[in-house]
Design a protein around this motif. Structure first.
Motif, PDB file in Angstrom:
ATOM      1  N   ARG A 223      -4.974   6.543  50.063  1.00 11.76           N
ATOM      2  CA  ARG A 223      -5.071   8.014  49.974  1.00 11.76           C
ATOM      3  C   ARG A 223      -3.913   8.677  49.232  1.00 11.76           C
ATOM      4  O   ARG A 223      -3.706   9.873  49.383  1.00 11.76           O
ATOM      5  CB  ARG A 223      -5.193   8.628  51.364  1.00 11.76           C
ATOM      6  CG  ARG A 223      -6.503   8.279  52.029  1.00 11.76           C
ATOM      7  CD  ARG A 223      -6.644   9.047  53.281  1.00 11.76           C
ATOM      8  NE  ARG A 223      -7.950   8.856  53.885  1.00 11.76           N
ATOM      9  CZ  ARG A 223      -8.410   9.564  54.876  1.00 11.76           C
ATOM     10  NH1 ARG A 223      -7.682  10.526  55.370  1.00 11.76           N
ATOM     11  NH2 ARG A 223      -9.586   9.338  55.376  1.00 11.76           N
ATOM     12  N   LEU A 224      -3.128   7.917  48.488  1.00 10.87           N
ATOM     13  CA  LEU A 224      -2.084   8.547  47.681  1.00 10.87           C
ATOM     14  C   LEU A 224      -2.669   8.778  46.281  1.00 10.87           C
ATOM     15  O   LEU A 224      -2.304   8.120  45.312  1.00 10.87           O
ATOM     16  CB  LEU A 224      -0.829   7.676  47.630  1.00 10.87           C
ATOM     17  CG  LEU A 224      -0.023   7.583  48.917  1.00 10.87           C
ATOM     18  CD1 LEU A 224       1.115   6.587  48.788  1.00 10.87           C
ATOM     19  CD2 LEU A 224       0.566   8.939  49.301  1.00 10.87           C
ATOM     20  N   LYS A 225      -3.584   9.723  46.200  1.00  7.89           N
ATOM     21  CA  LYS A 225      -4.302   9.993  44.943  1.00  7.89           C
ATOM     22  C   LYS A 225      -3.351  10.469  43.841  1.00  7.89           C
ATOM     23  O   LYS A 225      -2.483  11.299  44.087  1.00  7.89           O
ATOM     24  CB  LYS A 225      -5.357  11.086  45.180  1.00  7.89           C
ATOM     25  CG  LYS A 225      -6.559  10.593  45.963  1.00  7.89           C
ATOM     26  CD  LYS A 225      -7.607  10.042  45.050  1.00  7.89           C
ATOM     27  CE  LYS A 225      -8.774   9.486  45.857  1.00  7.89           C
ATOM     28  NZ  LYS A 225      -9.526   8.483  45.143  1.00  7.89           N
ATOM     29  N   GLY A 226      -3.548   9.944  42.678  1.00  5.75           N
ATOM     30  CA  GLY A 226      -2.742  10.374  41.535  1.00  5.75           C
ATOM     31  C   GLY A 226      -1.460   9.575  41.392  1.00  5.75           C
ATOM     32  O   GLY A 226      -0.718   9.760  40.432  1.00  5.75           O
ATOM     33  N   LEU A 227      -1.201   8.675  42.343  1.00  2.04           N
ATOM     34  CA  LEU A 227       0.045   7.916  42.277  1.00  2.04           C
ATOM     35  C   LEU A 227       0.080   6.999  41.052  1.00  2.04           C
ATOM     36  O   LEU A 227       1.127   6.839  40.424  1.00  2.04           O
ATOM     37  CB  LEU A 227       0.240   7.098  43.553  1.00  2.04           C
ATOM     38  CG  LEU A 227       1.585   6.380  43.602  1.00  2.04           C
ATOM     39  CD1 LEU A 227       2.723   7.344  43.870  1.00  2.04           C
ATOM     40  CD2 LEU A 227       1.597   5.287  44.637  1.00  2.04           C
TER      41      LEU A 227
ATOM     42  N   LEU B 129      -1.798   1.546  46.555  1.00  6.63           N
ATOM     43  CA  LEU B 129      -1.380   2.783  47.217  1.00  6.63           C
ATOM     44  C   LEU B 129      -2.412   3.895  47.029  1.00  6.63           C
ATOM     45  O   LEU B 129      -2.595   4.734  47.914  1.00  6.63           O
ATOM     46  CB  LEU B 129      -0.004   3.216  46.694  1.00  6.63           C
ATOM     47  CG  LEU B 129       1.147   2.306  47.134  1.00  6.63           C
ATOM     48  CD1 LEU B 129       2.392   2.561  46.318  1.00  6.63           C
ATOM     49  CD2 LEU B 129       1.455   2.504  48.605  1.00  6.63           C
TER      50      LEU B 129
ATOM     51  N   PRO C 245      -6.782  14.442  38.378  1.00  7.66           N
ATOM     52  CA  PRO C 245      -6.406  13.457  39.398  1.00  7.66           C
ATOM     53  C   PRO C 245      -7.433  13.344  40.529  1.00  7.66           C
ATOM     54  O   PRO C 245      -7.534  12.294  41.157  1.00  7.66           O
ATOM     55  CB  PRO C 245      -5.068  13.978  39.927  1.00  7.66           C
ATOM     56  CG  PRO C 245      -4.921  15.350  39.440  1.00  7.66           C
ATOM     57  CD  PRO C 245      -5.793  15.521  38.252  1.00  7.66           C
TER      58      PRO C 245
ATOM     59  N   PHE D 177      -1.248   7.525  38.139  1.00  5.12           N
ATOM     60  CA  PHE D 177      -0.904   8.361  36.977  1.00  5.12           C
ATOM     61  C   PHE D 177       0.599   8.680  36.995  1.00  5.12           C
ATOM     62  O   PHE D 177       1.295   8.523  35.975  1.00  5.12           O
ATOM     63  CB  PHE D 177      -1.741   9.644  37.007  1.00  5.12           C
ATOM     64  CG  PHE D 177      -1.334  10.670  35.998  1.00  5.12           C
ATOM     65  CD1 PHE D 177      -1.574  10.474  34.638  1.00  5.12           C
ATOM     66  CD2 PHE D 177      -0.707  11.844  36.395  1.00  5.12           C
ATOM     67  CE1 PHE D 177      -1.199  11.424  33.706  1.00  5.12           C
ATOM     68  CE2 PHE D 177      -0.329  12.801  35.465  1.00  5.12           C
ATOM     69  CZ  PHE D 177      -0.572  12.590  34.127  1.00  5.12           C
ATOM     70  N   ALA D 178       1.089   9.099  38.181  1.00  2.57           N
ATOM     71  CA  ALA D 178       2.513   9.459  38.306  1.00  2.57           C
ATOM     72  C   ALA D 178       3.403   8.261  37.979  1.00  2.57           C
ATOM     73  O   ALA D 178       4.418   8.404  37.291  1.00  2.57           O
ATOM     74  CB  ALA D 178       2.802   9.963  39.720  1.00  2.57           C
TER      75      ALA D 178
END
Lengths: 241, 199
Positions: free
Chosen positions: A138-142, A134, A210, A144-145
């Motif tokens: 382009r779902l950056k930081g996903l 993902l 991120p 980490f989340a």
């Protein structure tokens, strides 16, 4: 990155390594071919799906023991002869349709193909691989989340239970249940956000950014490409023949 | 979509809360009620709770895409949870979060009515969910089964077929109202949580 989760399948399949994309191609390919396959041809798709699942991820076959899937399939099989097509058969006073019966069988087999393919994908791909996939979209930081969420989940579940019991013991659910439910939600959310502030401080102290996420390291393997090509050829054959 | 560390942590928390609600209450309700009753009761309860959690999350991360990210986190947590792989709820969570995002985009400003619209749109999915999932799984033949069931049910109860259709429209309306209400509650709840944290 290759995916090996089923240890029993490893010795037989050491030379064939599917990445997350391979399993994604398998899921999408099975869904498309099962939809395109008319009548009896869906049996071939099901056999192919069973073979793939059996060889590369036999754990996914556990789905066939799940009562929920049969709870959807059996009513379709039973109702189809009654409601689809013109009745041309009478059994125990019931007017049934042969065409309806076969329509029900093909529908049930198609449902099994897609459910099985989804099961293979979900069991073969780990959470971190899913996050990487993902992040690549382009779902950056996903990633980490998702890591934070996975770590927080047991704490949140415990907070929910503790708060629920505390409110219940104080007679909270005897009257004004909606107000109590609201109080429960506020308690859980506020408590979790307070904990979240500590995580933010810890991440910032480690200079986590991120925007500097490395992105996806998953690459398409030869096996993935071969699988995609096989599904493409099968879809074209189903359309033409 | 660019989020700060704080935004991402808050997205994770609200995603985890939605996931936890799905994993505990959702699994419990799916066991109590038979699968065919899911769409009408369990689905609506779970979707309403999800809408409330995600929109409260939007209060704390007022950026486009935040609700969708919360939905993605919740869907993945649902996937790895006990109770096996459940494609239906995962698709529902993703679709609802996308529709909430659409509602918030249409509303543009961060207002109560934006939340109401987002909630109503999300719950509307709940009505179409089973039909769409059944279409993908079984093909268009399944609509013949549904149509046949409605006709036979209407003749069995000796009611006109138009009443049966009226009931279907009524079921959609119930969802829109429930979604709007969930959005309304989320707006209030967000402010209450905000105030409590500010204390």
């Amino acid at each position: 990155m290759t995916v090996w989760q089923d240890s029993r399948a490893m010795p037989r399949t050491r030379r064939i390594a599917f990445s997350v994309y391979g399993y994604l191609f398998f899921f999408l390919g099975t869904a498309v071919t099962a939809i395109l396959a008319r009548e009896g041809r869906v049996v071939l798709v099901l056999l192919g799906t069973l073979l793939f699942a059996g060889v590369f991820h036999s754990q996914a076959l556990k789905l066939l023991r799940d009562r929920k899937i049969w709870a959807f399939i059996v009513p379709t099989l039973l109702l189809s002869p009654l409601v689809i097509g013109e009745p041309d058969l009478e059994i125990w006073g019931l007017h049934l349709s042969r065409a309806g019966f076969w329509a029900g069988v093909w529908m049930a087999l198609r449902a099994l193909c897609i459910a099985l393919a989804a099961s293979v994908f979900a069991r073969a791909v780990s959470v971190s691989q899913m996050a990487e996939l993902l992040e690549g979209m382009r779902l950056k930081g996903l990633g980490f989340a998702l890591g934070v969420a996975t770590n927080m989940l047991p704490t949140i579940q415990e907070t929910m239970q503790t708060s629920y019991q505390a409110i219940r013991l104080r007679g909270g659910f005897r009257s004004g249940r909606l107000r109590t439910l609201r109080l429960l939600l506020v308690t859980v959310i506020a408590g979790s956000l307070r904990r979240g502030d500590d995580i933010v401080s810890a991440a910032e102290a480690r200079a986590f950014d991120p925007a500097r996420s490395l992105g996806s390291s998953i690459s398409v393997t030869h096996a993935d490409l071969a699988l995609a090509a096989a599904f493409g050829a099968l879809a074209v054959a189903l359309l033409l023949v | 979509m660019k989020f700060s560390v704080r935004d991402l942590v808050y997205i994770a928390i609200f995603g985890a809360i939605w996931g936890a609600v799905e994993l505990t209450l959702g699994s419990y309700l799916h066991v109590i009620f038979p699968p065919l009753a899911d769409t009408f009761l369990v689905g609506m309860i779970m979707a309403s709770l999800g809408v409330i959690v995600a929109l409260v999350g939007r209060h704390f991360v007022p950026r486009t895409g935040a609700v969708f990210m919360i939905g993605v986190v919740a869907a993945i947590l649902k996937m790895i949870g006990i109770g096996g792989v459940t494609v239906g709820p995962m698709v529902a969570i993703l679709a609802e979060s996308l529709l909430m995002e659409l509602g918030l985009l249409i509303a543009r400003k961060h207002t109560r009515w934006g939340f109401v619209l987002a909630g109503a749109l999300a719950l509307a999915w709940n009505f179409f969910h089973k039909f769409i999932m059944m279409f993908f799984l079984f093909g268009k033949g399944v609509y013949e089964v549904y149509a046949g069931m409605v006709k036979q049910g209407a003749s069995l109860l000796r009611i006109d077929l138009s009443y049966a259709l009226l009931i279907i429209v009524f079921l959609l309306l119930i969802r829109l109202v429930a979604g709007g209400l969930a959005g309304w509650i989320a707006w209030d709840l967000g402010r209450v949580v905000h105030d409590r944290l500010a204390r």
